[in-house]
Design a protein around this motif. Structure first.
Motif, PDB file in Angstrom:
ATOM      1  N   VAL A   1     -19.065 -29.258 -82.521  1.00 55.80           N
ATOM      2  CA  VAL A   1     -20.183 -29.913 -81.931  1.00 55.80           C
ATOM      3  C   VAL A   1     -19.560 -30.651 -80.506  1.00 55.80           C
ATOM      4  O   VAL A   1     -20.210 -30.494 -79.536  1.00 55.80           O
ATOM      5  CB  VAL A   1     -20.525 -31.123 -82.858  1.00 55.80           C
ATOM      6  CG1 VAL A   1     -21.647 -32.019 -82.157  1.00 55.80           C
ATOM      7  CG2 VAL A   1     -21.425 -30.661 -84.021  1.00 55.80           C
TER       8      VAL A   1
ATOM      9  N   VAL B   1     -20.679 -28.809 -75.838  1.00 58.52           N
ATOM     10  CA  VAL B   1     -21.014 -29.376 -74.282  1.00 58.52           C
ATOM     11  C   VAL B   1     -19.874 -29.317 -73.387  1.00 58.52           C
ATOM     12  O   VAL B   1     -20.037 -29.705 -72.137  1.00 58.52           O
ATOM     13  CB  VAL B   1     -21.355 -30.817 -74.397  1.00 58.52           C
ATOM     14  CG1 VAL B   1     -22.809 -30.787 -75.381  1.00 58.52           C
ATOM     15  CG2 VAL B   1     -20.474 -31.685 -74.923  1.00 58.52           C
TER      16      VAL B   1
ATOM     17  N   ARG C   1     -23.953 -22.202 -89.100  1.00 57.57           N
ATOM     18  CA  ARG C   1     -23.609 -23.228 -89.964  1.00 57.57           C
ATOM     19  C   ARG C   1     -24.627 -23.952 -90.627  1.00 57.57           C
ATOM     20  O   ARG C   1     -24.963 -24.071 -91.733  1.00 57.57           O
ATOM     21  CB  ARG C   1     -22.261 -24.167 -89.685  1.00 57.57           C
ATOM     22  CG  ARG C   1     -21.917 -25.033 -90.859  1.00 57.57           C
ATOM     23  CD  ARG C   1     -21.291 -26.315 -90.279  1.00 57.57           C
ATOM     24  NE  ARG C   1     -22.357 -27.245 -90.431  1.00 57.57           N
ATOM     25  CZ  ARG C   1     -22.490 -28.017 -91.362  1.00 57.57           C
ATOM     26  NH1 ARG C   1     -21.789 -28.320 -92.407  1.00 57.57           N
ATOM     27  NH2 ARG C   1     -23.462 -28.892 -91.167  1.00 57.57           N
TER      28      ARG C   1
ATOM     29  N   LEU D   1     -36.498 -17.053 -81.089  1.00 57.83           N
ATOM     30  CA  LEU D   1     -35.858 -17.917 -80.073  1.00 57.83           C
ATOM     31  C   LEU D   1     -36.258 -19.227 -80.370  1.00 57.83           C
ATOM     32  O   LEU D   1     -35.391 -20.119 -80.284  1.00 57.83           O
ATOM     33  CB  LEU D   1     -36.520 -17.438 -78.552  1.00 57.83           C
ATOM     34  CG  LEU D   1     -35.691 -17.917 -77.482  1.00 57.83           C
ATOM     35  CD1 LEU D   1     -34.356 -17.585 -77.331  1.00 57.83           C
ATOM     36  CD2 LEU D   1     -36.364 -17.694 -76.221  1.00 57.83           C
ATOM     37  N   VAL D   2     -37.529 -19.391 -80.560  1.00 60.56           N
ATOM     38  CA  VAL D   2     -38.232 -20.872 -80.822  1.00 60.56           C
ATOM     39  C   VAL D   2     -37.328 -21.303 -81.883  1.00 60.56           C
ATOM     40  O   VAL D   2     -37.123 -22.524 -82.360  1.00 60.56           O
ATOM     41  CB  VAL D   2     -39.572 -20.684 -81.064  1.00 60.56           C
ATOM     42  CG1 VAL D   2     -40.114 -22.108 -81.460  1.00 60.56           C
ATOM     43  CG2 VAL D   2     -40.299 -20.415 -79.574  1.00 60.56           C
TER      44      VAL D   2
ATOM     45  N   LEU E   1     -33.958 -22.442 -81.175  1.00 56.95           N
ATOM     46  CA  LEU E   1     -33.903 -23.665 -80.345  1.00 56.95           C
ATOM     47  C   LEU E   1     -34.252 -24.841 -81.391  1.00 56.95           C
ATOM     48  O   LEU E   1     -33.691 -25.822 -81.240  1.00 56.95           O
ATOM     49  CB  LEU E   1     -34.827 -23.667 -79.247  1.00 56.95           C
ATOM     50  CG  LEU E   1     -34.664 -23.126 -78.049  1.00 56.95           C
ATOM     51  CD1 LEU E   1     -36.026 -23.142 -77.175  1.00 56.95           C
ATOM     52  CD2 LEU E   1     -33.622 -23.838 -77.370  1.00 56.95           C
ATOM     53  N   LEU E   2     -35.142 -24.728 -82.240  1.00 57.26           N
ATOM     54  CA  LEU E   2     -35.435 -25.596 -83.284  1.00 57.26           C
ATOM     55  C   LEU E   2     -34.460 -26.076 -84.039  1.00 57.26           C
ATOM     56  O   LEU E   2     -33.911 -27.293 -84.257  1.00 57.26           O
ATOM     57  CB  LEU E   2     -36.738 -25.696 -83.887  1.00 57.26           C
ATOM     58  CG  LEU E   2     -37.902 -25.581 -82.982  1.00 57.26           C
ATOM     59  CD1 LEU E   2     -39.192 -25.084 -83.896  1.00 57.26           C
ATOM     60  CD2 LEU E   2     -38.163 -26.713 -82.429  1.00 57.26           C
TER      61      LEU E   2
ATOM     62  N   SER F   1     -31.645 -28.147 -81.993  1.00 57.84           N
ATOM     63  CA  SER F   1     -31.927 -29.482 -81.304  1.00 57.84           C
ATOM     64  C   SER F   1     -32.639 -30.553 -82.152  1.00 57.84           C
ATOM     65  O   SER F   1     -32.284 -31.564 -82.358  1.00 57.84           O
ATOM     66  CB  SER F   1     -32.771 -29.257 -80.278  1.00 57.84           C
ATOM     67  OG  SER F   1     -32.149 -28.310 -79.243  1.00 57.84           O
ATOM     68  N   VAL F   2     -33.548 -30.125 -83.117  1.00 61.96           N
ATOM     69  CA  VAL F   2     -34.179 -31.293 -83.821  1.00 61.96           C
ATOM     70  C   VAL F   2     -33.594 -31.478 -85.155  1.00 61.96           C
ATOM     71  O   VAL F   2     -33.360 -30.307 -86.037  1.00 61.96           O
ATOM     72  CB  VAL F   2     -35.602 -30.740 -84.255  1.00 61.96           C
ATOM     73  CG1 VAL F   2     -36.626 -31.901 -84.798  1.00 61.96           C
ATOM     74  CG2 VAL F   2     -36.580 -30.397 -82.807  1.00 61.96           C
ATOM     75  N   LYS F   3     -32.785 -32.564 -85.201  1.00 61.18           N
ATOM     76  CA  LYS F   3     -32.025 -32.779 -86.245  1.00 61.18           C
ATOM     77  C   LYS F   3     -32.560 -34.153 -87.008  1.00 61.18           C
ATOM     78  O   LYS F   3     -32.526 -34.877 -86.113  1.00 61.18           O
ATOM     79  CB  LYS F   3     -30.673 -32.522 -86.144  1.00 61.18           C
ATOM     80  CG  LYS F   3     -30.249 -30.850 -86.252  1.00 61.18           C
ATOM     81  CD  LYS F   3     -29.859 -30.839 -87.511  1.00 61.18           C
ATOM     82  CE  LYS F   3     -30.540 -29.474 -88.222  1.00 61.18           C
ATOM     83  NZ  LYS F   3     -30.629 -29.494 -89.467  1.00 61.18           N
TER      84      LYS F   3
END
Lengths: 408, 379
Positions: free
Chosen positions: B214, B218, B261, B369-370, B373-374, B377-379
């Protein structure tokens, strides 16, 4: 060897090598090293299962270590050595960098980008998500707004350069922005749209900031008992809102009193300071789709009973949106915001392609590239890279912290 | 939903109109480039792309008259047409660069040297004089004409098959393909094994490793440029495709491991435990159960990585080099912007070739793709 053949060969070797490695190492572990037979069968199975995860992980860990973790330390080391990388100069490179006007210009532009792009992209994304979720052709609309995500930053720069194109005043303008600009001739309509309207919008924003400032310091003025950190947070927030209020108020006055050069086509990308905003428009255009997709999913996840309750209590559409939905998806908004922030910190292609950092539009990543590969100064270039790393670090720490919290 | 209390028609209309405006704002920039890439350079320079479908009124460059004189009823005449062949229609014309719209079509004027000149709407002209015009310097005519809309594929032809030296888009296209396909495929396998270990195997330090992945997500790849270039030189790869593939693999791994994962950890525990009870090894579970079930996650990472490697500029510039033969599309485009910044017919066609493949992939595989992305990012 022809590159295409080399590519096919690489795919075959790469894929075959990977499969071969995993298969052979597993076989070796199970049959040769710790065979599951004989007197120690049970112990051997246990031992093999202790080693197996590391077999599975090894290639990835080596690649990650070599290509991402090691360079952080190598760059740190390079930034402490001289131009060619042989003599130790301590923080000399950082000091030299701080003395450069171009570096501070990059920092200023990056700060501007950091405030404007995530805010604008998230706001547009939220707007687009909310609008497209309510109409029958929403999926088509989403697709079209999301499309710029697939376009390279350089391609997007070409697209937007056409919009910013400028021709001499007596020729036909082929840039969209100048065509619109030339429609304003300085009459009452121009003043209304280009000066009074922006001034009012900026003024409203400044007033909002003052209100926020007051709501932050009011509890302190009343002498409420609070922890030292809350108080520090309030002071910091107050300082930021005060700064924003003063800046926007200044801009509002500037917009009112500005003497706009009507009738002359503008080369938008060479106007110092403002050209930053024209570059930011490109990234906002690309990132809005990302924000929209994620926020739209989050909005659909908002429990319906909260909305029904609000409607029964007589809330209107705006109240439902800002007071019921937005607070419930705040976590997702933060995720979107930080993701775009990371993209912004690394922005390079757009600036490189459109202005190459001229006319006051330099950013850190392009400054670093110029130092590393144009000036061949590895010391200062690495120091600039470390500054980017430093700016990313808070987000890195936060991400790791929330990931660990989630795993528990 | 929010309209359980009934919806107001005015509000519905406002939503539709705002959505149309927003979509238009997002589509117009790309559309402008697409339309421009099908227009000739004269058309691009003469009017904005949004006028491409309408008949355009534009001032044309000065045209010098030419033709043989003929004697007719005691008057010397030169007749001809200003245009070779086109449906252009002249609205106004002039003989002086200071006043290019002095006359209407069909009007007759006297030149300073005494001849009479008439220009008709369709471009035919008649120059007449009482004396011979054999040694006269022929006058220039400035016309403002309406031309019908016209589209051409010549720009693509020029860019792909007749490029100027160092601006070969066709070659760059192949180079980009060569970079991006191995760079997409190789990290997937490496990441899939690691992701399985992190999701379903018990070992000490697992949580720490997930946290490290994680964190690495970045880390800016800017930091890696010089150290890796040194490393590649040290092990003898130098600059070249191998270096780019390795670099893209390394930079793509954190996202790949993270996405896979998360997805694998969400697979039902029963399936895996049943397989274990039946005597399957971890390797078999992985290849026979996990890998097929994880197809959606594999597909979404593959799309991400493909778009990223195809659109990348920095890694290719640093690890592949910047000579003409090694250019990828983004690099070629960057060069074109510098050297031929005003030639929009070249630039727009090249840009469209470079974004065509990612756009096709995008529209074909948008679902994955969507989803990716979800998941990320959405967690």
């Amino acid at each position: 060897m022809h590159p295409a053949i080399q590519a096919i060969l690489t795919i075959v070797i790469g894929v075959g090598g990977c499969i071969g490695y995993f298969w052979a190492s597993n076989l070796f572990l199970d049959k040769v090293l710790f065979p599951a037979r004989g007197p120690e069968a049970g112990r051997n199975i246990g031992r093999a299962n202790m080693i197996r995860p590391w077999l599975f992980l090894a290639p990835a860990m080596i690649a990650l270590g070599l290509y991402l973790a090691y360079p952080v330390f190598a760059t740190l080391k390079l930034s402490l050595f001289s131009k060619g990388g042989d003599t130790f100069v301590g923080f000399g490179n950082y000091a030299a960098m701080m003395g450069e006007a171009k570096f501070w210009e990059s920092m200023r532009s990056n700060a501007l980008w950091l405030v404007v792009v995530p805010a604008a992209a998230t706001a547009f994304g939220l707007l687009a998500a909310q609008l497209t979720d309510r109409i029958w052709w929403g999926n088509i609309a989403k697709s079209l707004i999301f499309m710029p995500m697939a376009i390279s930053f350089v391609g997007a720069s070409v697209i937007w350069k056409l919009i910013y194109d400028a021709r001499a005043a007596d020729q036909a303008q082929i840039g969209l922005l100048n065509t619109i600009w030339m429609k304003f001739e300085g009459g009452i309509g121009s003043v209304l749209i280009l000066q009074i309207l922006p001034a009012i919008m900026l003024g409203v924003f400044a007033a909002l900031m003052v209100w926020l400032l007051w709501s932050l310091i009011a509890p302190m003025a009343r002498g409420m008992r609070e922890g030292i950190w809350t108080r520090l947070g309030r002071i910091l927030g107050a300082a930021i809102t005060l700064g924003l209020a003063l800046v926007t108020a200044g801009w509002a006055i500037g917009a009112m009193t500005a003497d706009l050069p009507y009738g002359t086509p503008q080369t938008w990308l060479t106007i110092p300071f403002w050209n930053n905003f024209f570059l930011m428009a490109v990234l906002i255009w690309i990132q809005t789709g990302f924000a929209m997709v994620i926020l739209s999913a989050a909005l659909r996840g908002v429990p319906e009973d909260t909305i029904e309750a609000a409607i029964l209590d007589g809330a209107n559409a705006f109240q439902i949106f800002f007071k019921i939905k937005v607070p419930q998806i705040m976590g997702t908004i933060v995720v979107v915001w930080t993701t775009i922030t990371i993209v912004v910190l690394k922005v390079f292609d757009i600036v490189r392609a459109m202005t190459n950092g001229q006319w006051g539009s330099q950013v850190l990543a392009n400054y670093m590239y110029d130092k590393l590969f144009t000036a061949q100064d590895w010391g200062v270039g690495s120091a600039a890279a470390m500054v980017i790393m430093l700016l990313v670090t808070p987000i890195l720490v936060w991400n790791v912290y929330s990931a660990r919290k989630e795993m528990r | 939903m929010d309209n359980i209390a009934g919806s107001k028609p005015a509000l519905t209309w406002a939503v539709h109109i705002s959505a149309v405006l927003l979509v238009a704002l997002w589509v117009f920039p790309t559309l402008g480039l697409l339309v421009s890439s099908f227009r000739t350079s004269d058309q691009i320079a003469g009017s904005g792309w949004w006028q491409a479908l309408s008949t355009q009124e534009a001032r044309m460059p000065a045209i010098r008259l030419k033709g043989e004189e003929a004697l007719k009823d005691g008057v010397f005449m030169i007749e001809g047409n200003l245009f070779d062949a086109s449906g252009a229609e002249i609205s106004r014309w002039g003989i002086n660069s200071k006043d290019v719209e002095a006359f209407e079509a069909g009007e007759t004027t006297a030149l300073p040297s005494g001849e009479a000149l008439t220009v008709e709407a369709d471009g035919t002209y008649r120059l007449s004089s009482t004396q011979s015009m054999a040694d006269l310097r022929m006058p220039r005519v400035f016309v403002t004409a309406e031309t019908p809309p016209q589209f051409t594929l010549d720009n693509y032809d020029t860019v792909l098959f007749k490029p100027a030296p160092g601006q070969s888009v066709g070659k760059a296209f192949l180079n980009t393909l060569t970079v991006s396909i191995p760079a997409t495929i190789i990290p997937i396998l490496i990441a899939a094994f690691a992701a399985y270990a992190l999701a379903w195997m018990e070992f000490p330090g697992r949580a720490l490793l997930v946290a490290a992945v994680v964190g690495l997500l970045v880390v800016p790849l800017q930091l890696a440029l010089i150290p890796l270039l040194q490393f590649h030189n040290a092990i003898g790869i130098g600059k070249g495709y191998l270096g780019v593939w390795l670099a893209h693999t390394g930079f793509g791994l954190p996202l790949a491991i993270y996405l896979l994962r998360n997805y694998m950890a969400g697979l039902p525990r029963d399936i895996i435990e049943n397989a274990k009870v039946d005597g399957a090894t971890d390797f078999q579970i992985f290849t026979k159960i996990i890998l097929p079930l994880s197809f959606p996650a594999l597909a979404s990472f593959a799309i991400f990585q493909f778009l990223w490697t195809w659109n990348d500029l920095l890694v290719a510039m640093v690890f592949l080099g910047t000579t003409d033969n090694e250019m990828v599309l983004t690099g070629t485009l960057l060069n074109l912007m510098g050297s031929r910044g005003g030639d929009w017919e070249i630039l727009s066609a090249s840009a469209f070739i470079s974004i065509a493949v990612p756009l096709a992939v995008f529209f074909a595989m948008q679902k994955y793709l969507v989803r990716g992305l979800l998941a990320g990012s959405v967690k």
